[in-house]
Scaffold this motif. Structure first.
Motif, mmCIF file in Angstrom:
data_model
loop_
_atom_site.group_PDB
_atom_site.id
_atom_site.type_symbol
_atom_site.label_atom_id
_atom_site.label_comp_id
_atom_site.label_asym_id
_atom_site.label_seq_id
_atom_site.Cartn_x
_atom_site.Cartn_y
_atom_site.Cartn_z
ATOM 1 N N GLY A 102 7.304 -2.725 -6.409
ATOM 2 C CA GLY A 102 6.339 -3.015 -5.349
ATOM 3 C C GLY A 102 6.990 -3.083 -3.979
ATOM 4 N N THR A 103 8.123 -3.773 -3.917
ATOM 5 C CA THR A 103 8.823 -3.912 -2.638
ATOM 6 C C THR A 103 9.173 -2.547 -2.055
ATOM 7 O OG1 THR A 103 9.752 -6.002 -3.391
ATOM 8 C CG2 THR A 103 10.848 -4.934 -1.522
ATOM 9 N N GLU A 104 9.566 -1.621 -2.920
ATOM 10 C CA GLU A 104 10.028 -0.328 -2.411
ATOM 11 C C GLU A 104 8.944 0.743 -2.348
ATOM 12 O OE1 GLU A 104 13.663 1.093 -4.168
ATOM 13 O OE2 GLU A 104 14.413 -0.952 -4.448
ATOM 14 N N ARG A 105 7.965 0.659 -3.243
ATOM 15 C CA ARG A 105 7.043 1.786 -3.367
ATOM 16 C C ARG A 105 5.576 1.479 -3.045
ATOM 17 N NH1 ARG A 105 9.261 6.124 -6.523
ATOM 18 N NH2 ARG A 105 11.511 6.028 -6.212
ATOM 19 N N TYR A 106 5.220 0.215 -2.851
ATOM 20 C CA TYR A 106 3.809 -0.099 -2.608
ATOM 21 C C TYR A 106 3.397 0.404 -1.224
ATOM 22 C CZ TYR A 106 -0.575 -2.752 -2.894
ATOM 23 O OH TYR A 106 -1.894 -3.113 -2.925
ATOM 24 N N GLU A 126 -0.937 -9.453 -0.428
ATOM 25 C CA GLU A 126 -0.162 -9.316 0.810
ATOM 26 C C GLU A 126 -0.752 -8.219 1.698
ATOM 27 O OE1 GLU A 126 3.973 -8.397 0.270
ATOM 28 O OE2 GLU A 126 4.379 -8.439 2.436
ATOM 29 N N VAL A 127 -1.078 -7.075 1.091
ATOM 30 C CA VAL A 127 -1.603 -5.968 1.900
ATOM 31 C C VAL A 127 -2.987 -6.332 2.450
ATOM 32 C CG1 VAL A 127 -2.822 -4.498 0.199
ATOM 33 C CG2 VAL A 127 -1.502 -3.427 2.000
ATOM 34 N N ILE A 128 -3.776 -7.034 1.636
ATOM 35 C CA ILE A 128 -5.107 -7.448 2.102
ATOM 36 C C ILE A 128 -4.981 -8.441 3.249
ATOM 37 C CG2 ILE A 128 -7.176 -8.768 1.447
ATOM 38 C CD1 ILE A 128 -7.065 -7.407 -1.289
ATOM 39 N N ILE A 186 1.989 -0.736 1.218
ATOM 40 C CA ILE A 186 2.105 -1.589 2.403
ATOM 41 C C ILE A 186 3.192 -1.035 3.333
ATOM 42 C CG2 ILE A 186 3.830 -3.224 1.501
ATOM 43 C CD1 ILE A 186 2.114 -5.489 2.783
ATOM 44 N N ARG A 187 4.112 -0.250 2.787
ATOM 45 C CA ARG A 187 5.181 0.336 3.605
ATOM 46 C C ARG A 187 4.800 1.690 4.193
ATOM 47 N NH1 ARG A 187 11.077 -0.536 1.104
ATOM 48 N NH2 ARG A 187 11.425 0.722 2.969
ATOM 49 N N HIS A 188 3.611 2.186 3.861
ATOM 50 C CA HIS A 188 3.257 3.535 4.327
ATOM 51 C C HIS A 188 2.956 3.544 5.833
ATOM 52 C CE1 HIS A 188 1.280 7.407 4.726
ATOM 53 N NE2 HIS A 188 1.787 7.721 3.543
ATOM 54 N N PRO A 189 3.408 4.579 6.546
ATOM 55 C CA PRO A 189 3.170 4.656 7.997
ATOM 56 C C PRO A 189 1.691 4.557 8.381
ATOM 57 C CG PRO A 189 4.312 6.647 7.176
ATOM 58 C CD PRO A 189 4.285 5.657 6.071
ATOM 59 N N PHE A 190 0.791 5.069 7.538
ATOM 60 C CA PHE A 190 -0.637 4.957 7.879
ATOM 61 C C PHE A 190 -1.076 3.490 7.868
ATOM 62 C CE2 PHE A 190 -5.224 5.105 7.296
ATOM 63 C CZ PHE A 190 -5.616 6.139 8.135
ATOM 64 N N HIS A 191 -0.630 2.736 6.877
ATOM 65 C CA HIS A 191 -0.953 1.304 6.850
ATOM 66 C C HIS A 191 -0.325 0.589 8.050
ATOM 67 C CE1 HIS A 191 -1.830 -2.715 5.401
ATOM 68 N NE2 HIS A 191 -0.557 -3.023 5.592
ATOM 69 N N ARG A 192 0.912 0.957 8.373
ATOM 70 C CA ARG A 192 1.562 0.332 9.537
ATOM 71 C C ARG A 192 0.729 0.591 10.802
ATOM 72 N NH1 ARG A 192 3.162 -3.175 6.839
ATOM 73 N NH2 ARG A 192 3.478 -4.077 8.877
#
Lengths: 256, 256
Positions: B29-33, B162-164, B35-41
């Motif tokens: 999750g830390t590496e692949r979820y 966390e993402v929510i 939440i790290r995607h540029p669109f979400h950022r």
């Protein structure tokens, strides 16, 4: 295409005679086939780097590798022996016969000719997830939709001689590290594809006689175009612009 | 995560005790979820246009809409009645009960709150093909892989609070045209997801006891992360950079 056959979104306006149905299918190709995709345009302009060409070959390998399984699913659904005999040629073409190489081996020669490691390519572990999902969508289509739609989805081969022609001559002219032997995949496709189209198109023309069946055929071909287009979208996004390959995917210049 | 548990590519080094397996899953999750995607950022930075937010809501709807079918496939594969009773809650949560709305209806409220037409969203006809292929990959996973992998693929819910949290507070702060009512989808998810995780994680901890089974679990969670990530890749490519939406897809500002 005569615009009284279908709307701009390819909704058919009425039941069509076979020639008109074929005209609509060819129009789908004109508008939706991946020969129009910006990644393909960059390739034929000679604008791709070696790493981008490698990414293309490595990802497209996943598609090549699944074709015989896709055709085996279709074969398993055909009740007519004559049609099965014709359709099984596709499997021989791609898997080979143990002496002369099939399409998968020839595509591997293209990949290794571009400097990729055969084991890394065959493992598919560096392929983009979007490639795998697109390829999987093709398997799902031929498994879960009607046989008519499964057969219609192969009709992108109507358009492949043009894209192959563009691709081969452009690559030989503009990518000096690629030679004719490396591109050996494409030559037999120029005769295999039209032979396959004859079989599939005759089936579709004969069996899609209602408006509903004809719309299914058109939509199946659109879906297949979307599968090919989405594979290039993912390559473009990951390796051209903005060049944000997802975690775990092939990185040009790194170990492959 | 202790690096003697797994390599950088999440290949497990040995059979793990349940706590260590859970630690590896959390590291996925830390590496692949996403939440790290540029669109979400971009979303949490307030940098997305209304049209980009619409594209997100419209495409994500396809994912929401398939969740109860995904869970019904899993339900059909569970032999243990107690586990079936626990798992069926997920279907109720998403489909609703006829009086209080489920997750799909609440997501539709988000989409229409952003100005989209409900019929256009529900028809999914403007969604990106990559969205449909990603969602279909989720169905294929739960249908064709083992039940253990199907259940493990749901474990992205470990990371969803966390993402929510990030998404809701950022949207309310930075997108003045969105109000709390429009975001009603997310509030119940903050309690439903941890409850669902308890069930799925307990199952995985109990049933993945061999190295092979544990690797399948880790890989299933990676695939699920890839599904979510690929959906954002496609949004980013089509609507942010280079903003080349494929033919037939939603065009911000146009009829939707």
């Amino acid at each position: 295409m005569n615009s009284d056959l279908a709307g701009p979104d390819f909704r058919l306006k009425r039941v069509l005679v076979p020639d008109d149905l074929e005209a609509v299918l060819r129009q789908v190709g004109t508008e939706r086939y991946h020969i129009r995709h910006p990644f393909h345009r960059l390739m034929v302009e000679g604008a791709l780097t070696r790493g981008q060409m490698q990414a293309w070959a490595l990802n497209r390998y996943c598609y090549q590798a699944v074709i015989p399984r896709k055709d085996a699913i279709i074969l398993s659904r055909i009740e007519d022996r004559t049609l099965r005999i014709a359709w099984r040629e596709r499997i021989l073409d791609h898997d080979g016969d143990g002496t002369s190489p099939g399409g998968i081996e020839r595509w591997m020669r293209l990949a290794t000719g571009l400097g990729l490691d055969a084991e890394a390519v065959a493992s598919q572990r560096l392929a983009l997830p979007a490639t795998r999902f697109s390829v999987n969508a093709y398997l799902t289509l031929v498994e879960k939709r009607t046989l008519l739609e499964a057969i219609a989805s192969s009709l992108t081969e109507m358009f492949s001689p043009e894209v192959i022609g563009e691709r081969v001559s452009a690559i030989l002219q503009r990518y000096p590290y690629v030679n004719e032997d490396t591109l050996g995949y494409f030559t037999p496709r120029l005769t295999q594809a039209p032979r396959d189209v004859d079989v599939a198109l005759a089936y579709v023309r004969e069996h899609a006689r209602t408006l509903e069946a004809q719309q299914l055929v058109v939509d199946a071909l659109i879906t297949k175009c979307e599968i090919l287009w989405t594979m290039l979208d993912a390559l473009h996004f990951s390796y051209v612009e903005p060049a944000l390959a997802p975690p775990g995917a092939f990185a040009p210049g790194a170990d492959a």
